[in-house]
Design an enzyme around this catalytic site. Structure first.
Site, short mmCIF file in Angstrom:
data_model
loop_
_atom_site.label_atom_id
_atom_site.label_comp_id
_atom_site.label_asym_id
_atom_site.label_seq_id
_atom_site.Cartn_x
_atom_site.Cartn_y
_atom_site.Cartn_z
N ASP A 228 -6.97 -1.53 -4.47
CA ASP A 228 -7.99 -1.21 -3.47
C ASP A 228 -8.99 -0.20 -4.02
O ASP A 228 -10.20 -0.31 -3.80
CB ASP A 228 -7.36 -0.62 -2.21
CG ASP A 228 -6.46 -1.59 -1.47
OD1 ASP A 228 -6.62 -2.81 -1.63
OD2 ASP A 228 -5.57 -1.12 -0.74
N ASP B 83 0.86 -1.18 0.00
CA ASP B 83 0.00 0.00 0.00
C ASP B 83 0.90 1.23 0.00
O ASP B 83 2.00 1.20 0.57
CB ASP B 83 -0.91 0.02 1.22
CG ASP B 83 -2.00 -1.04 1.17
OD1 ASP B 83 -2.39 -1.43 0.06
OD2 ASP B 83 -2.47 -1.46 2.24
#
EC number: 3.4.23.36
Length: 151
Positions: free
Chosen positions: A130, A111
């Site tokens: 995401d 991330d």
């Protein structure tokens, strides 16, 4: 066209994660917009918002099951679904596969997008996959709730 969208999403996700690993890992966050948006490397061993940490096998199995179910649903209903729902399902699958690739390769998801709000709230760090998962899920829910997914 659906295959192109699918491949482009996965490529975009993996290329941006490669960039995050190469340029952000072990370095200070890269500030894009002061006090709002920065790129910051994070290894996420859990699911969205960091829940269910260290459940790699569980996430891999659930992702594979979801992908198989979406493929089965698309194959079975291909002629009665409109273009918008098909694209949304392809976006969902591509996002899921983008994160699946990370879980299989690294044991965690990379991330790097960090958003902060003026009131002090820091949104959990996320990635391109995401984003596609969340956007496609919102679109799918909307189309199903308002019966806008059929031809």
């Amino acid at each position: 066209m659906y295959y192109i969208i699918f491949v482009l999403i996965i490529l975009l996700d993996q290329l941006t994660k490669y960039g995050a690993i190469k340029y952000l890992k072990g370095n200070q966050p890269l500030v894009i917009i002061e006090d709002f948006l920065e790129f910051s490397y994070v290894e996420n061993f859990g699911a969205a918002f960091g829940i269910l940490q260290n459940r790699r096998v569980f996430f891999v199995l659930v992702t594979i099951i979801v992908i198989v179910l979406i493929l089965f649903f698309l194959k079975r209903n291909i002629y009665c679904l409109n273009k918008s729902i098909k694209i949304s399902l392809v976006m969902l699958m591509a996002g899921a596969i983008g994160n699946l690739i990370d879980r299989v390769r690294f044991g965690y998801v990379v991330d790097f997008i960090s958003v902060k709000f003026r009131n002090g709230y820091e949104f959990p760090v996320f990635n391109i996959a995401d984003s596609f998962i969340v956007i496609s899920t919102i679109l799918i829910v909307y189309m199903v709730l308002f019966d806008k997914y059929r031809v």
